[in-house]
Write an enzyme that holds these catalytic residues in place. Structure first.
Site, PDB file in Angstrom:
ATOM      1  N   LYS A   1      -9.788   1.621  -1.927  1.00 13.65           N
ATOM      2  CA  LYS A   1      -9.933   0.913  -0.546  1.00 13.65           C
ATOM      3  C   LYS A   1     -11.162   1.426  -0.045  1.00 13.65           C
ATOM      4  O   LYS A   1     -11.692   2.365   0.239  1.00 13.65           O
ATOM      5  CB  LYS A   1      -8.809   1.383   0.301  1.00 13.65           C
ATOM      6  CG  LYS A   1      -8.906   0.573   1.615  1.00 13.65           C
ATOM      7  CD  LYS A   1      -7.394   1.119   2.535  1.00 13.65           C
ATOM      8  CE  LYS A   1      -7.283   0.422   3.887  1.00 13.65           C
ATOM      9  NZ  LYS A   1      -5.993   0.808   4.514  1.00 13.65           N
TER      10      LYS A   1
ATOM     11  N   CYS B   1      -4.990  -3.587   2.391  1.00 13.63           N
ATOM     12  CA  CYS B   1      -4.815  -3.907   3.905  1.00 13.63           C
ATOM     13  C   CYS B   1      -5.916  -3.897   4.693  1.00 13.63           C
ATOM     14  O   CYS B   1      -6.527  -4.981   4.781  1.00 13.63           O
ATOM     15  CB  CYS B   1      -3.998  -2.382   4.564  1.00 13.63           C
ATOM     16  SG  CYS B   1      -3.166  -2.752   5.913  1.00 13.63           S
TER      17      CYS B   1
ATOM     18  N   GLU C   1       1.140  -1.140  -0.041  1.00 15.55           N
ATOM     19  CA  GLU C   1       0.089  -0.056   0.103  1.00 15.55           C
ATOM     20  C   GLU C   1       0.577   1.196  -0.100  1.00 15.55           C
ATOM     21  O   GLU C   1       1.819   1.262   0.862  1.00 15.55           O
ATOM     22  CB  GLU C   1      -0.804   0.042   1.528  1.00 15.55           C
ATOM     23  CG  GLU C   1      -1.806   0.786   1.572  1.00 15.55           C
ATOM     24  CD  GLU C   1      -2.513   0.889   2.738  1.00 15.55           C
ATOM     25  OE1 GLU C   1      -2.063   0.118   3.816  1.00 15.55           O
ATOM     26  OE2 GLU C   1      -3.611   1.272   2.959  1.00 15.55           O
TER      27      GLU C   1
ATOM     28  N   VAL D   1      -0.470  -2.844  10.408  1.00 14.11           N
ATOM     29  CA  VAL D   1      -0.302  -2.106  11.688  1.00 14.11           C
ATOM     30  C   VAL D   1      -0.850  -2.972  12.885  1.00 14.11           C
ATOM     31  O   VAL D   1      -0.111  -3.165  13.766  1.00 14.11           O
ATOM     32  CB  VAL D   1      -1.376  -0.758  11.929  1.00 14.11           C
ATOM     33  CG1 VAL D   1      -1.103  -0.143  13.165  1.00 14.11           C
ATOM     34  CG2 VAL D   1      -0.911   0.330  10.523  1.00 14.11           C
TER      35      VAL D   1
HETATM   36  C1  ACM Z   1      -3.911  -0.304   7.186  1.00 20.11           C
HETATM   37  O1  ACM Z   1      -5.040  -0.432   6.566  1.00 20.11           O
HETATM   38  N1  ACM Z   1      -2.934   0.331   6.481  1.00 20.11           N
HETATM   39  C2  ACM Z   1      -3.724  -0.506   8.648  1.00 20.11           C
END
Ligand code: ACM
Length: 198
Positions: free
Chosen positions: A114, A147, A43, A174
């Protein structure tokens, strides 16, 4: 089902925040002697992840597909005959999305924005409006999520029901549980996945 052996690779590296050229060159160097059928990058792989202001986002985000990063990826895909899925901050007018693009030997193939933004991403980015998408390519049906989408079982489920055979998953992890959760997502949905985290 995929009827041949697909070689999927991912490249994870310590992204230098704001130093796009340097990060793009790292990808070029890493792929010099290898040509996986599918390459997944993290990402925000070319910009770094931790934006602290809207000005930074405005400065580093790009239109898709006519931005430097997408053009770089499309060029690399054409040159090497490979598919690439990679995350980048996308600018659409004055709206920003946390996006991932798919490029292939044919050039730019599409984008996913996203759906589930994580924490401070909400300060700068708009929730995705593309929905989860699957592309039918020469190497198989590729779905994309980004992510934090992993946290919601519906993401992988929706991709699998739409026919995905492989889920490409650009990430900047994370929370600790994603590597385990992705195994479950794959088992319950009978798909493969490749997560790349910076
Ligand atoms: C994330 O979605 N980068 C934790």
């Amino acid at each position: 089902m995929i009827s041949y052996c697909m070689q999927a690779g991912f490249f994870q590296f310590n992204t230098a925040f704001g130093r796009k050229q340097e990060n793009l060159e790292k990808v070029r160097a890493a792929t010099r002697d290898t040509s996986p059928d599918l390459l997944v990058l993290p990402e925000f792989f070319a910009t770094g992840y931790q934006f602290i202001s809207r000005d930074e986002v405005a400065d580093l985000s790009e239109p898709v597909p006519k931005g430097e990063t997408t053009e770089f990826l499309a060029g690399l895909s054409r040159e090497k005959g490979i598919y690439i899925v990679a995350g980048l901050p996308e600018r659409d007018g004055d709206i920003f999305f946390n996006s991932a693009v798919l490029t292939g030997p044919e050039g730019f193939l599409g984008r996913y924005r996203k759906t589930h933004l994580y924490f401070e991403e909400n300060l700068f980015f708009a929730p995705g409006n593309t929905g989860f998408r699957v592309w039918d390519t020469k190497i198989g049906r590729i779905g994309i999520m980004v992510c934090f989408d992993w946290f919601f079982p519906e993401s992988a489920r929706t991709l699998a029901l739409a026919g995905a055979e492989v889920i490409a998953h650009p990430s900047n992890l994370v929370m600790p549980h994603c590597p385990d959760a992705m195994v479950t997502r794959c088992l319950e949905n009978r798909v493969f996945s490749a997560t790349a985290s910076a």
